[in-house]
Write an enzyme that holds these catalytic residues in place. Structure first.
Site, PDB file in Angstrom:
ATOM      1  N   GLU A  77      -5.055 -12.660  -3.606  1.00  0.00           N
ATOM      2  CA  GLU A  77      -6.227 -11.985  -3.299  1.00  0.00           C
ATOM      3  C   GLU A  77      -6.976 -12.562  -2.577  1.00  0.00           C
ATOM      4  OE1 GLU A  77      -7.129  -7.838  -5.124  1.00  0.00           O
ATOM      5  OE2 GLU A  77      -6.368  -8.682  -6.274  1.00  0.00           O
ATOM      6  N   ASP A  99       1.042 -18.004   0.420  1.00  0.00           N
ATOM      7  CA  ASP A  99       0.595 -17.776   1.853  1.00  0.00           C
ATOM      8  C   ASP A  99       0.610 -16.902   2.063  1.00  0.00           C
ATOM      9  OD1 ASP A  99      -2.434 -17.856   2.965  1.00  0.00           O
ATOM     10  OD2 ASP A  99      -1.643 -19.240   3.962  1.00  0.00           O
ATOM     11  N   ASP A 124      -8.812  -4.097  -0.504  1.00  0.00           N
ATOM     12  CA  ASP A 124      -8.450  -2.577  -1.028  1.00  0.00           C
ATOM     13  C   ASP A 124     -10.357  -2.262   0.034  1.00  0.00           C
ATOM     14  OD1 ASP A 124      -9.969  -1.680  -3.673  1.00  0.00           O
ATOM     15  OD2 ASP A 124      -8.381  -3.743  -3.602  1.00  0.00           O
ATOM     16  N   HIS A 172      -4.906 -11.237   0.984  1.00  0.00           N
ATOM     17  CA  HIS A 172      -4.190 -10.252   1.489  1.00  0.00           C
ATOM     18  C   HIS A 172      -5.409  -9.510   1.456  1.00  0.00           C
ATOM     19  CE1 HIS A 172      -2.299  -6.305  -0.831  1.00  0.00           C
ATOM     20  NE2 HIS A 172      -3.297  -6.372  -1.513  1.00  0.00           N
TER      21      HIS A 172
END
Length: 847
Positions: free
Chosen positions: A713, A704, A331, A656
């Protein structure tokens, strides 16, 4: 083409119905398109007997363009078959959801059909965990820079489907380190088998020649996987080569190498991960082919930017420039406590090379970053990018809580995937200061002060001043905690026990300054003599071990340093015993068999403790334990997968991330080579993991998939121990035992005054052969410099001094010695005897 996607592992499901009712109204669009709806930026057209829409370009998020139907009925425990026919012109990766129609928009099915101009049928199954009369079916089609056309037909949702059981493809039952093994190091593998007695095995070269054989060792049922397993030890084979395989029980392992540069490239790639994680700078194609992007969060529309960031409402009345730093994970948030442990471990990997044998130096130009060529090792340049951010997070003088540090900065709301940093439109906010963040700055800035002193004294002094200010602020405000509920738009990172952060910060300030108050705080901490070597080990919220290991390794006048060093050895022995008892050679075995979020990093951090014990003792059992721990990371595990992208035949590829989002958008890249996945997480907190992994056993709690943030992540604090351990193993060469030292050094400070010191060095040849030509090297703690030398040619690069013979003292016979001296200019702080001297590259004993 029929595309199948298994979804959930269910404990129970409703009985299949003979004729299950259709839940979708008008899914064939034979009579218009009601009750289907679309967002205001599209116009629905069903005139051709299918539902089509022209999707506008220039949208950012998938949910910026939606076609949906509401009031769809779901029954808890029922397994549903969801299918549709769709096209995209040009090709596009869509997002098909069945979800709660309001915040928090819980997703019961989330899939990503790869849409093409050809009309394909897409079919999925899922089991609903809830009964819901008003679920929403949605096609989210936003996020494209260019316009395209979407058509869908024959949308159907019916119950009574047989439940799909997710079964990962684990490949051959012989599990190995898919990268390879040190030629003279331990070589172990695990075989999954029902056999109860020993099995024959063969080691086979790439050309098919059997070069070693033996019998496996039955290990019974491994609780971390639920598998019956055997171990294979082929350490006795010591011939380097590529493309070996191991054959046992009718199965052939994935290929691996013996010897070669197994870990040098991994060290560099794990460190190169950080440059494309940078905030506030353009990522250059010339430096990272395939990963170029504009600078993120610099205030260029649509970014609000990190250059003038306000606080959350009611928190402060100022703005800060908090540009630079690394994006924490997949993020766009930047967190001080996660950044603290990450930057510490990078700087610690560099500092370690000053004090230990079997260490390869970090160099300028090594990582291909913008600062390469500036005379500073690249690893320190990369660390400085994060340190600049941490320094900017400090509350300014004259403001309430001056000297404290804001806990984090991130978007006011969560964003979706994919979303490149420079396209993030959300408002950025500074979150309240916390004592934990303040102590993270105190620790890392103090560490930076001694490491940057030889390269940039002004930055070193700035860092030390910030560290002292942070320490004083934390002592004045020892219990300001981050709120556990402050988790909108970013993680909370709450921590309500800060004894370890105080211990860590005091340690780094003591090691850098040598000052008595910091030493006394360290000695008085209840953690200083406690058993801190827990099952879960080191993490952003558990940093006492970082302090303990630095006290053991960095030269100081700590009165109980010998006991501290022995405590590290005791902790490493605990982890080594766990590894030796584990059928997969894993130095991680939580008592409840519940692997945690980021378990891969927990494994690696336990290996850091073992590596530090090797640096202290030189005992081969510890370096062998580290090598075996890396086997797990690189493929010797229940899933037969390397958790490092690009390393091994089968590796994690879909971590991620909002910008390494190839799984969602083929135009975007996969994570860079050398990126560590978080790995198995028994708590499966995300919808994808909950759909597919319910009931999983420890090592099998991983998938995955880019949407599985709980198991897959990527983060800066997970790649840090990977880089640290890869650097450690790269320094071990082929794994052979180090030769005994053949030299001895006496380093005597004959005098020391306010602006200088005088040292006499005696180098003795303790070997059986004459030394003809020599260079003796050592590194100072911080910014000390050699101002004048005699009986030697002396040069200095950073903190490292090279003293080379003169013509008349080049020859040192066995038992002979030479002496030389120098005048030094001291740095602020302590001036201890260097811990490591190398003669022509080989370590000497220090008398």
């Amino acid at each position: 083409m029929l595309v199948l996607a298994a979804t959930t592992l269910t404990l129970a499901s409703a009985p299949a119905q003979a004729q299950s009712p259709e839940q979708i109204v008008n899914g064939t669009f034979d009579s218009g398109h009601a009750p289907w709806w679309g967002t205001s930026n599209i116009q629905l057209d069903s005139s051709s007997g299918e539902l089509c829409a022209d999707i506008p370009g220039g949208t950012l998020n998938p949910w910026d363009v939606i076609i949906g139907q509401d009031n769809v009925s779901l029954v808890a425990g029922e397994t549903y078959r969801y299918s549709f026919v769709a096209t995209a012109t040009p090709d596009f990766t869509g997002r098909a959801l069945i979800q709660l129609p309001a915040d928090p928009w819980t997703q019961y099915l989330a899939v990503y059909p790869q849409l093409t101009a050809e009309a394909n049928t897409y079919t999925y199954t899922f089991t609903s965990p809830v009964s819901l009369p008003n679920a929403q079916v949605a096609f989210q089609m936003g996020g494209s820079a260019t316009p395209w056309r979407f058509c869908v037909d024959n949308v159907s949702l019916t119950g009574g489907a047989p439940p799909d059981v997710y079964k990962p493809d684990t490949g051959p039952r012989v599990r190995v380190n898919q990268v390879g093994y040190l030629t003279h190091g331990p070589k172990n593998a695990t075989v999954v088998t029902e056999a109860k007695t020993a099995l024959p095995w063969q080691l086979v070269t790439g050309s098919g020649t059997v070069v070693a054989s033996g019998l496996s060792t039955p290990r019974g049922v491994d609780v971390s996987s639920g598998q019956n397993v055997h171990s294979i030890d082929f350490s006795g084979y010591v011939v380097a080569g590529a493309g070996y395989t191991l054959v046992a029980d009718g199965e052939t392992s994935r290929p691996f190498d013996l010897g070669g540069n197994l870990y040098g490239s991994l060290r560099d790639d794990a460190l190169k991960f950080y440059y494309p994680q940078r905030s506030g700078i353009e990522i250059l194609e010339s430096l990272r082919p395939g990963y170029a992007r504009p600078a993120g969060h610099v205030g260029v529309s649509p970014n609000t930017g990190d250059t003038v960031v306000p606080c959350q409402p009611g928190v402060c009345d100022y703005t800060l420039n908090v540009a630079s730093g690394w994006y924490d994970a997949g993020d766009h948030g930047k967190y001080v406590v996660n950044g603290g442990i990450s930057v510490f471990q990078l700087m610690n990997a560099f500092e370690r090379t000053k004090y230990v044998r079997a260490a390869q130096p970090f160099t300028d130009g090594q990582l291909a970053i913008p600062e390469s060529g500036n005379g500073v090792p690249d690893i320190l340049d990369e660390a400085r990018w994060e340190m600049e951010f941490l320094l900017r997070m400090q509350v300014p003088a004259g403001k309430p809580l001056a000297g404290m540090v804001h806990h984090k900065v991130h978007d006011a709301e969560w964003t979706g995937l994919p979303l490149l940093p420079h396209l993030d439109p959300k408002r950025r906010e500074l979150h309240p200061p916390s004592t934990a963040a303040t102590l993270n700055l105190a620790a890392t800035a103090a560490q930076a002060a001694r490491l940057f002193a030889p390269y940039d004294p002004a930055f070193a002094q700035r860092s030390l001043t910030a560290a002292r200010t942070a320490w004083a602020a934390a002592v004045a405000h020892p219990a300001i905690y981050a709120s556990a509920s402050d988790n909108i738009g970013g993680g909370a990172y709450e921590d309500f026990d800060l004894r370890d952060e105080f211990y860590w910060a005091a340690t780094e300030l003591f090691l850098t300054t040598g000052e008595t108050p910091f030493r006394d705080f360290v000695l008085g901490s209840p953690l200083h003599t406690a058993d801190i070597w827990t099952e879960q080990g080191i993490s952003w919220g558990a940093v006492a071990a970082l302090a303990r290991m630095d006290l053991a390794m960095v030269p100081s006048n700590l009165p109980d340093r010998a006991a501290v060093r022995q405590s590290v050895v005791a902790g490493a022995t605990k982890y080594l015993n766990t590894l030796n008892a584990h059928p997969y050679g894993l130095p991680y075995a939580p008592a409840d068999n519940m692997f945690v979020w980021g378990s891969s990093s927990q494994v690696l951090n336990n290996m850091v403790v073992m590596a530090t014990a090797y640096d202290i003792t030189g005992e081969k059992r510890f370096v062998e334990g580290v090598a075996q721990g890396m086997d797990y990371i690189l493929g010797r595990n229940a899933l037969n997968i390397s958790y490092v992208t690009g390393y091994g035949e089968v590796s994690s590829q879909n971590q991620h991330s909002r910008w390494y989002a190839h799984q969602l958008n083929p135009a975007l890249p996969r994570p860079p080579r050398g990126t560590l996945s978080g790995g198995p997480n028994s708590y499966i907190q995300d919808p994808i993991a909950q759909q597919k992994l319910t009931g999983c056993v420890a090592q099998f709690c991983y998938i995955d998939d880019i949407e599985s943030y709980a198991t897959n992540e990527l983060t800066i604090n997970w790649n840090a121990p990977l880089a640290w351990i890869a650097a450690f193993l790269a320094g071990q060469g082929d794994g052979a035992a180090e030769p005994a030292a053949s030299c001895q050094v006496s380093y005597v400070k004959q005098d020391e005054w306010s602006d200088g010191f005088n040292v006499q060095v005696t180098l003795r040849n303790t070997g059986a052969s004459a030394i003809n030509g020599w260079t003796l090297r050592w590194s100072f703690l911080g910014g000390q410099t050699v101002s004048r030398a005699w009986s030697v040619n002396a040069s200095q690069s950073g903190a490292t001094v090279s003293a080379t013979h003169l013509p008349w003292n080049a020859l040192i016979p066995p038992g002979g010695a030479v002496s030389f001296g120098f005048l030094g200019t001291p740095a602020t702080g302590p001036n201890p005897t260097p811990a490591l001297f190398t003669l022509n590259g080989a370590a000497c004993l220090v008398r």
